[in-house]
Design a protein around this motif. Structure first.
Motif, mmCIF file in Angstrom:
data_model
loop_
_atom_site.group_PDB
_atom_site.id
_atom_site.type_symbol
_atom_site.label_atom_id
_atom_site.label_comp_id
_atom_site.label_asym_id
_atom_site.label_seq_id
_atom_site.Cartn_x
_atom_site.Cartn_y
_atom_site.Cartn_z
ATOM 1 N N ILE A 1 0.833 -1.199 0.000
ATOM 2 C CA ILE A 1 0.000 0.000 0.000
ATOM 3 C C ILE A 1 0.871 1.253 0.000
ATOM 4 N N ALA A 2 0.258 2.355 -0.405
ATOM 5 C CA ALA A 2 0.896 3.665 -0.347
ATOM 6 C C ALA A 2 -0.202 4.718 -0.312
ATOM 7 N N PRO A 3 0.032 5.852 0.374
ATOM 8 C CA PRO A 3 -0.922 6.965 0.289
ATOM 9 C C PRO A 3 -0.851 7.569 -1.104
ATOM 10 N N VAL A 4 -2.008 7.959 -1.636
ATOM 11 C CA VAL A 4 -2.024 8.437 -3.017
ATOM 12 C C VAL A 4 -2.777 9.756 -3.142
ATOM 13 N N GLN B 1 -0.149 5.310 -11.244
ATOM 14 C CA GLN B 1 1.139 5.649 -11.823
ATOM 15 C C GLN B 1 2.066 6.125 -10.705
ATOM 16 N N PRO B 2 3.380 6.089 -10.913
ATOM 17 C CA PRO B 2 4.288 6.543 -9.855
ATOM 18 C C PRO B 2 3.955 7.935 -9.335
ATOM 19 N N GLY B 3 3.474 8.820 -10.205
ATOM 20 C CA GLY B 3 3.152 10.183 -9.773
ATOM 21 C C GLY B 3 1.985 10.276 -8.820
ATOM 22 N N HIS B 4 1.194 9.216 -8.702
ATOM 23 C CA HIS B 4 0.086 9.228 -7.745
ATOM 24 C C HIS B 4 0.567 9.036 -6.300
ATOM 25 N N LEU B 5 1.717 8.405 -6.122
ATOM 26 C CA LEU B 5 2.152 7.997 -4.785
ATOM 27 C C LEU B 5 2.720 9.174 -4.005
ATOM 28 N N LEU B 6 2.346 9.236 -2.731
ATOM 29 C CA LEU B 6 2.836 10.290 -1.836
ATOM 30 C C LEU B 6 3.950 9.805 -0.926
ATOM 31 N N SER B 7 4.286 8.525 -0.977
ATOM 32 C CA SER B 7 5.372 7.977 -0.170
ATOM 33 C C SER B 7 5.905 6.732 -0.856
ATOM 34 N N GLU B 8 6.978 6.205 -0.301
ATOM 35 C CA GLU B 8 7.423 4.885 -0.730
ATOM 36 C C GLU B 8 6.374 3.856 -0.289
ATOM 37 N N SER C 1 6.563 11.572 1.467
ATOM 38 C CA SER C 1 7.838 12.013 0.902
ATOM 39 C C SER C 1 7.714 13.235 0.000
ATOM 40 N N ARG C 2 6.485 13.667 -0.302
ATOM 41 C CA ARG C 2 6.319 14.878 -1.104
ATOM 42 C C ARG C 2 5.027 15.577 -0.702
ATOM 43 N N ALA C 3 4.964 16.855 -0.938
ATOM 44 C CA ALA C 3 3.763 17.616 -0.620
ATOM 45 C C ALA C 3 2.658 17.271 -1.609
ATOM 46 N N GLY C 4 1.437 17.278 -1.118
ATOM 47 C CA GLY C 4 0.306 16.999 -1.989
ATOM 48 C C GLY C 4 -0.983 16.886 -1.215
ATOM 49 N N GLN C 5 -2.009 16.431 -1.880
ATOM 50 C CA GLN C 5 -3.310 16.205 -1.270
ATOM 51 C C GLN C 5 -3.533 14.697 -1.141
ATOM 52 N N LEU C 6 -3.737 14.244 0.070
ATOM 53 C CA LEU C 6 -4.023 12.833 0.308
ATOM 54 C C LEU C 6 -5.499 12.569 0.021
ATOM 55 N N HIS C 7 -5.748 11.667 -0.937
ATOM 56 C CA HIS C 7 -7.119 11.333 -1.303
ATOM 57 C C HIS C 7 -7.506 9.921 -0.891
#
Length: 356
Positions: A114-117, A155-162, A188-194
């Motif tokens: 799993i990963a936050p996206v 896609q890799p760009g959806h992931l907010l962490s490893e 690992s990067r700024a964004g909106q967690l959905h």
């Protein structure tokens, strides 16, 4: 797999795994498929010259008895997140009734990841229900949408962490009806967690595996799972996302809980900035009447359609032709069927499922 092995292919579909087993030297393949695709699989097998080695059985594997034990049981009923297509139920039964003591399962192990996206396009599908359509209020449906798992191609760009491996399940030993998991992820990067993205990796043999991971260069062409949260949360590098899940594969029930905190888990006693709790049970289209019928104290009785189905089963006594059964069902239940043809279609649905 070794030359001379006996192989069982569960929910075999087009039978391609059985053909690969034949190519690798299998002495016998039992191709078990409940649906009508088995006819196509039989034709494909014949076209490739393996008809003498493959036995096709149209039935659910739980109802099948085989004349010999298998060296290998194989199935690709893994789904998107490793459990949805029934591989755990299939293999638990197959281990007990089909597999030799020293036999092998393919896959032998499944790992869930799993990963936050950040997936605004998926959020739109949920927020659609907050809008009006033709002047109607659709908000009551939003809770269902927010408690549903969605198939997506991450896609890799959806992931907010490893990503993190949250469960490792050995199919030769796993014997539980459900399991729980918990993992903490660091953004690992700024964004909106959905929501949370999920996928699997499957160990086929010591040197071979497959995965639908969005990060794998050789990912198989299978979608991932997206589990939404009720509303977006802005996250920054170093934020913690703690995820808890409980999975009941036979019921396709998945519960997910998230806690988002400013600091990495366990550091500085950081208070959570958001908490969420969701379950596919809340996303199921169950009416109060449906739930009432599942209560232990409920006393069921057949409705008119149930009585018609019972008639078909009673008439399949080994002495009547199908045309006679159709005529008799139409005579007994003419109030349900406008024509003999519709009665015949109803009889066919029952007979193809339950007759030998």
């Amino acid at each position: 797999m070794r030359p001379g092995d006996v192989v069982v292919d569960l929910a075999s579909g087009t039978g391609i795994l059985g053909l690969l087993a034949c190519r690798a030297g299998a002495r016998r393949v039992y191709s078990i498929e409940q649906g009508g695709m088995i006819g196509v699989a039989r034709d494909i097998c014949r076209a490739n010259g393996y008809a003498d080695r493959v036995v096709f059985i149209q039935e659910h594997s739980h109802r099948v008895e085989l004349p010999e034990r298998a060296d290998v049981v194989i199935s690709d009923q893994i789904g998107r997140f490793g459990f949805e297509a029934g591989v755990f139920q299939f293999f638990r039964d197959a281990r007990r009734r089909f597999l030799k003591p020293e036999g092998k399962l393919i896959p032998a192990q499944i790992r869930q990841w799993i990963a936050p996206v950040e997936a605004p396009e998926m959020l739109e599908q949920i927020e659609f229900w907050n809008n009006s359509s033709s002047g109607f209020n659709l908000r009551p449906a939003r809770n269902l949408a927010a408690n549903t798992g969605y198939p997506v191609m991450l896609q890799p760009g959806h992931l907010l962490s490893e990503p993190a491996c949250c469960a490792t399940l050995d199919l030769l030993e796993f014997d539980s009806d459900s399991w729980s998991l918990e993992v903490a992820l660091t953004v690992s990067r700024a964004g909106q967690l959905h929501g949370i993205g999920g996928w699997f990796s499957a160990q086929l043999s010591p040197g071979a595996s497959m995965t639908n991971s969005p990060l794998a260069p050789d990912r198989i062409d299978r979608r991932n799972l997206f589990l939404p949260i009720d509303h977006p949360v802005a996250v920054e590098p170093g934020n913690s996302v703690r995820v808890q899940m409980h999975i009941i594969p036979s019921e396709l029930i998945l519960t997910w809980k998230l806690e988002v905190a400013e600091a990495a888990a366990g550091q500085n006693g950081a208070p959570p900035k958001a908490r969420f709790s969701h379950s596919t049970l809340q996303g199921m289209l169950l009416t109060p009447d449906d739930l009432r019928r599942t209560q232990p104290q409920f006393v069921p009785q057949l409705n008119p359609w149930g009585r018609a189905r019972r008639s078909v089963l009673e008439l399949c006594d080994g002495s009547r032709a199908l045309s006679d059964i159709e005529q008799e069902v139409w005579r007994r239940h003419s109030n349900l069927f406008p024509s003999l043809q519709e009665a015949a279609a109803f009889v066919a649905e029952v007979v193809t499922r339950y007759s030998a």
